[in-house]
Design an enzyme around this catalytic site. Structure first.
Site, PDB file in Angstrom:
ATOM      1  N   ASP A 100      37.510  45.739  43.464  1.00  0.00           N
ATOM      2  CA  ASP A 100      36.288  45.146  44.031  1.00  0.00           C
ATOM      3  C   ASP A 100      36.533  44.734  45.486  1.00  0.00           C
ATOM      4  O   ASP A 100      35.604  44.277  46.172  1.00  0.00           O
ATOM      5  CB  ASP A 100      35.749  43.995  43.165  1.00  0.00           C
ATOM      6  N   ASP A 123      37.875  47.513  38.676  1.00  0.00           N
ATOM      7  CA  ASP A 123      37.690  46.064  38.551  1.00  0.00           C
ATOM      8  C   ASP A 123      36.362  45.721  37.910  1.00  0.00           C
ATOM      9  O   ASP A 123      35.350  46.395  38.152  1.00  0.00           O
ATOM     10  CB  ASP A 123      37.688  45.430  39.947  1.00  0.00           C
ATOM     11  N   LYS A 146      40.174  46.063  35.036  1.00  0.00           N
ATOM     12  CA  LYS A 146      41.010  44.934  35.440  1.00  0.00           C
ATOM     13  C   LYS A 146      40.115  43.709  35.553  1.00  0.00           C
ATOM     14  O   LYS A 146      38.985  43.808  36.074  1.00  0.00           O
ATOM     15  CB  LYS A 146      41.689  45.227  36.785  1.00  0.00           C
ATOM     16  N   GLU A 162      40.051  39.454  36.507  1.00  0.00           N
ATOM     17  CA  GLU A 162      40.700  38.274  37.070  1.00  0.00           C
ATOM     18  C   GLU A 162      40.520  37.081  36.144  1.00  0.00           C
ATOM     19  O   GLU A 162      39.425  36.878  35.597  1.00  0.00           O
ATOM     20  CB  GLU A 162      40.067  37.928  38.427  1.00  0.00           C
ATOM     21  N   GLU A 195      49.105  38.523  41.774  1.00  0.00           N
ATOM     22  CA  GLU A 195      48.813  38.551  43.220  1.00  0.00           C
ATOM     23  C   GLU A 195      49.176  37.230  43.882  1.00  0.00           C
ATOM     24  O   GLU A 195      48.886  36.142  43.339  1.00  0.00           O
ATOM     25  CB  GLU A 195      47.304  38.830  43.430  1.00  0.00           C
TER      26      GLU A 195
HETATM   27  O1  KIV Z   1      40.357  44.586  44.176  1.00  0.00           O
HETATM   28  C1  KIV Z   1      41.494  44.917  44.533  1.00  0.00           C
HETATM   29  O2  KIV Z   1      41.683  45.808  45.353  1.00  0.00           O
HETATM   30  C2  KIV Z   1      42.627  44.205  43.966  1.00  0.00           C
HETATM   31  C3  KIV Z   1      43.894  44.183  44.750  1.00  0.00           C
HETATM   32  C4  KIV Z   1      44.625  42.934  44.497  1.00  0.00           C
HETATM   33  C5  KIV Z   1      44.748  45.354  44.468  1.00  0.00           C
HETATM   34  O3  KIV Z   1      42.528  43.650  42.921  1.00  0.00           O
END
Ligand code: KIV
Length: 272
Positions: A48, A88, A118, A120, A187
């Protein structure tokens, strides 16, 4: 190089056990996908970060699921199956409820062609990740510096400094592993903490701004290629190319040649 097939999730787990580092790079369109394919990169991430490096926003927060689907499709066409393709889940696509999260993750896989998502967040999102994994969608958990939390963190700041903060991040890592994530992205944490997480968890740990001791490394393609303006390059980035300098030089040369009628020449034109 055009390596096929892409590493699978079980391959990545083996790579951790065999201590063979994993390469991951962000990609936002078919051109980037084709570059990753030719370079033999293991994982392509439609991050993202596209909100910042492609759309020009100051954070990743404005990115929508529709945009993630659109960019993921483009990357898939360039990759042609040569890397594991992850995307993401953008801000507010999973935070409202596990049901929303499953539906939006499903769109990214079904419509975008991603092989996993992915997400967060630490333990607060472990249940959501567990529900997505139960819905047969592989999840990479993202801990440490969480760009979607930029406002509560007071900016993009290193996380996990000091014992108390480090303990929280370590416990987040354990909670996500218990939830069934197939890998973790860590990260912006001190390298000792990243090393500890990498040793403790049974899944591959991919680092960014987390030092040299993780199972793999990821960079944003614009940073890696040297396309990012120098004042915006973080300390942990190593540009592997002078992409921006070369591009600006080429464009400036083109402009000069047009202005002086040096381009095109007759030899660069068609004749009768
Ligand atoms: O969105 C993104 O590019 C990420 C980076 C930390 C790789 O999550």
């Amino acid at each position: 190089m055009n390596r096929l097939p892409a590493p699978t999730i079980p391959d990545l787990l083996r790579r951790k056990l065999e201590r063979r580092p994993i390469s991951m790079v962000t990609a936002y369109d078919a051109f980037h996908g084709s570059l990753l394919r030719e370079a033999g990169i293991d994982i392509a991430l439609v991050g993202d970060t596209l909100g910042m490096v492609v759309q020009g926003h100051e954070s990743t927060l404005p990115v929508t699921v529709d945009e993630m689907v659109y960019h993921t499709r483009m990357v898939a066409r360039g990759l042609k199956g040569s890397a594991l393709l992850l995307a993401d889940m953008p801000f507010l696509s999973y935070q409202p409820s596990p049901e929303t999260a499953i539906r939006e993750a499903g769109r990214i896989v079904k419509e975008g062609g991603a092989q996993g998502v992915k997400i967060e967040g630490g333990r607060d999102y472990a249940e959501t990740m567990k529900r997505i994994v139960s819905s047969m969608i592989p999840v990479m958990g993202h801990i440490g510096l969480l760009p979607q939390k930029v406002h509560s963190m007071g900016g993009f700041r290193v996380q996990g400094r000091g014992d108390a903060e480090a303990k929280v991040i370590l416990e987040d890592a354990r909670a996500l592993v218990d939830a069934g994530v197939f890998a973790l992205l860590v990260e912006g944490v001190p390298f000792d903490l990243a090393r500890r997480i990498t040793h403790e968890v049974p899944v591959p740990v991919i680092g960014i701004g987390a030092g040299p001791y993780t199972d793999g490394q990821v960079l944003v393609i614009h940073d890696l290629m040297g396309w990012t303006e120098s004042e915006r390059i973080p300390r942990f980035v190593r540009p592997f190319s002078r992409g921006r300098e070369d591009a600006v030089r080429a464009l400036t040369d083109f402009r000069r040649e047009v202005e002086t009628r040096g381009f095109p020449k007759e030899t660069e034109s068609y004749s009768d």
